[in-house]
Design a protein around this motif. Sequence first.
Motif, mmCIF file in Angstrom:
data_model
loop_
_atom_site.group_PDB
_atom_site.id
_atom_site.type_symbol
_atom_site.label_atom_id
_atom_site.label_comp_id
_atom_site.label_asym_id
_atom_site.label_seq_id
_atom_site.Cartn_x
_atom_site.Cartn_y
_atom_site.Cartn_z
ATOM 1 N N LEU B 221 0.822 -1.210 0.000
ATOM 2 C CA LEU B 221 0.000 0.000 0.000
ATOM 3 C C LEU B 221 0.854 1.257 0.000
ATOM 4 O O LEU B 221 0.540 2.243 -0.672
ATOM 5 N N LYS B 222 1.974 1.178 0.732
ATOM 6 C CA LYS B 222 2.881 2.340 0.752
ATOM 7 C C LYS B 222 3.478 2.562 -0.632
ATOM 8 O O LYS B 222 3.616 3.698 -1.083
ATOM 9 N N ASP B 223 3.802 1.448 -1.296
ATOM 10 C CA ASP B 223 4.379 1.554 -2.634
ATOM 11 C C ASP B 223 3.386 2.173 -3.617
ATOM 12 O O ASP B 223 3.758 2.957 -4.477
ATOM 13 N N GLN B 224 2.125 1.801 -3.442
ATOM 14 C CA GLN B 224 1.069 2.390 -4.299
ATOM 15 C C GLN B 224 1.070 3.901 -4.180
ATOM 16 O O GLN B 224 0.705 4.622 -5.084
ATOM 17 N N ASN B 225 1.493 4.359 -3.021
ATOM 18 C CA ASN B 225 1.360 5.770 -2.672
ATOM 19 C C ASN B 225 2.678 6.524 -2.773
ATOM 20 O O ASN B 225 2.816 7.616 -2.244
ATOM 21 N N LYS B 226 3.651 5.896 -3.476
ATOM 22 C CA LYS B 226 5.005 6.443 -3.452
ATOM 23 C C LYS B 226 5.077 7.856 -4.000
ATOM 24 O O LYS B 226 5.863 8.684 -3.539
ATOM 25 N N GLN B 227 4.282 8.153 -5.032
ATOM 26 C CA GLN B 227 4.337 9.473 -5.663
ATOM 27 C C GLN B 227 3.903 10.572 -4.710
ATOM 28 O O GLN B 227 4.085 11.739 -4.986
ATOM 29 N N ASP B 228 3.314 10.189 -3.600
ATOM 30 C CA ASP B 228 2.746 11.199 -2.719
ATOM 31 C C ASP B 228 3.585 11.461 -1.465
ATOM 32 O O ASP B 228 3.072 11.463 -0.359
ATOM 33 N N GLU B 229 4.874 11.690 -1.673
ATOM 34 C CA GLU B 229 5.695 12.121 -0.539
ATOM 35 C C GLU B 229 5.308 13.539 -0.184
ATOM 36 O O GLU B 229 4.896 14.319 -1.045
ATOM 37 N N LYS B 230 5.443 13.823 1.100
ATOM 38 C CA LYS B 230 4.980 15.144 1.552
ATOM 39 C C LYS B 230 6.179 15.959 2.047
ATOM 40 O O LYS B 230 6.968 15.467 2.865
ATOM 41 N N ILE B 231 6.307 17.180 1.519
ATOM 42 C CA ILE B 231 7.365 18.091 1.990
ATOM 43 C C ILE B 231 6.683 19.267 2.681
ATOM 44 O O ILE B 231 5.786 19.898 2.107
#
Lengths: 394, 311
Positions: B221-231
């Motif tokens: 699930l984390k991999d699915q969401n990889k594009q969504d890193e938060k800065i």
Amino acid sequence: MKNIFTIAGYELIRFFRMRSILLIMLGLPLLLILILGTALSGVFQPSGENEKLEKVKVGVLNKDQGVFNQTISDFLFSPPIHSYVSVNLIKTREELFEKYESREIDYGIVVPADFSDSVISARLTSWEFIEGESIEKNLVARTIFESFISQVNEMQARVFVLGPETLQESLFTDQNLNLQYSNHVKIGSLQKNEGSTSAIQYYAVTMLVMFLLFSGMAAAISLAEEKEAFTLLRLNSIPLHSNTIIIGKLLGVGIFSLIQAMVIISFSTFVYGVDWGDDYITLFGVIILTIVSSTSIGVILTSLLQSSKSIIAIYQALIFVMTFLSGGMIPNLGDFLNSLGKFSINYWSSNTLIRLMIESDSTMIIRNMGVIGSTSLVLALTAGLIYWKVGYHE
Amino acid sequence: MTFIQCEKVVKRYDDLISVDHLSFKVDKYEIFGLLGPNGAGKSSAIKMICGLLKMDQGQIYVDGISVNSNPIEVKKRLGLVPQELAIYENLSARENILFFGKLYGLRGKDLKNKVNEALQFVGLTDRQNERPEKFSGGMKRRLNIACAIVHQPKLIIMDEPTVGIDPQSRNHILESVKKLNEMGSTIIYTSHYMEEIESICTRVGIIDSGRLIALGSVQELKDQNKQDEKITLFVDHIPSEAIFELDVHPQIKEVTATEQTIEIFINSSQTYLQDILFILSKHDVKIQTLQREEPNLESLFLSLTGRTLRD
């Protein structure tokens, strides 16, 4: 089956752990029996030989000089009548009213001058009764003199049918015209045990019934709290049929109610001297049927209402109304309220228990048991039907 | 090996759909997390698995047994830890466990041993004879668990078992869940705390508005969401031109600015961090601190639904 007993057993443990419940269900009825039985003993009929009626002072103005003159005089001064009535013979109507006004007499009677002639010739006649202030004394005097008049009526009926010769024959053969001078006032007791107080007996019964109804309320609260405390959620997640849960809980309450009844009966017998009669099987039957009725009402209310607070409010009101209307707090409420009381569980249960105490006619007891049995059956079926429709779940 | 199978399960309350065609499988010896905000349909799903709530459509099988046709057999295999404390306040801790143990059919020595084991497991042996009214919230929660595991079920369902307790008790409960799993139980664990799910669950289903919106292992699930890193950047001021430039950057998914904070959701932050810094320096924005957050289930939920788990 084992699970039913497990649930019932733990229900009992939980009941006995709640001190406030124990105090209310076991202590309060005993206290109320004592308080009401002592405080309201005066409301009840005298309880035995020790109770004496005060003699009624009766002023008699006998204007009749006919064949009944001597008979009336003998009747007034006969020993059975004399024990309840003290006769003051009066000569004029003015004197009668004077003595009545000055309270020298409690009751007045005027025998008309044509009384004997009217009886012999089968004409309508009557005595004039002047009632005093005391209801009790009026009742005694009227009962005694009406009993005499009813015998005279019977004689007049004979004259009417068989002719005046009948009376003439009686006059020659019997000076007293075969009249019975027994008094018609009898002091009785509802109790076999004349030494104990009838108010205590009465309130022992009404309080027992009222608190058996409170047990039904305890069942309803327990069922509702199981929902509110979410323990029903866990119970329903266990491999049990939901009937097992409700039967177990009601069995627990039923056993508690029986213990409650045994405590009230035993304590009132040994401490207050209440005599519950000798028919223990019927006594047990009345208690069981009352418990069935009260727990059925509990199940109905639990199925229809959501919170234990609303169940308590409605059930409490129901118990107090039924107890009041059935005479459980004050014995005689008047014809209208008494007839309403017949629609309550309390009325039939209390009435049957009192009849058991006084060893009443068994047909009356059987009739009462029939009513209680039918009521509890209808309530149990209604509860079952509603439970089947609504279910018992969180 | 599949232990629980939910097939297109639907539950309606009048016009409201609480569970909407929910389908998932749980393998034996798994700790399966069901994650979702309050009112997502987790508890309804749990109740249907336990046979406490009738489903309007679909099928659920536990250990190959249909919940619809044989709920009693299913209930023999499970222990439910409800979200609410389902214990009797006027029975001691031991009596509570004994009562439920007896109802599960345990008797004699077996009952005694298993009650002792349950008490030991939740750390209440020393206080077994005390009534729960004297217990802290955490101890009551532990007793709540002990009542559900006394018969050592194959399946343990825990519905938000850590609600309203202190961090120490929460850790104790999470450790207990892991231990129960090691002892051979399959566990379904629901929560709206993603940290709990991440720390104990082998697989996770994310549920929202009664629908399953994501399913897989925590890593998947984390991999699915990889594009969504938060800065997250704390700055001295925020010119609107800078926000506009960031927003139109092709790799930046979302920009939000509040007072002196700029939050940027970006695909592969390491690659494009230079671009962000360049834009901000061009507009004379002085950066005070910079935080970079790895994607987690919370951000996945946000990206899937546009809401946070605690909304």
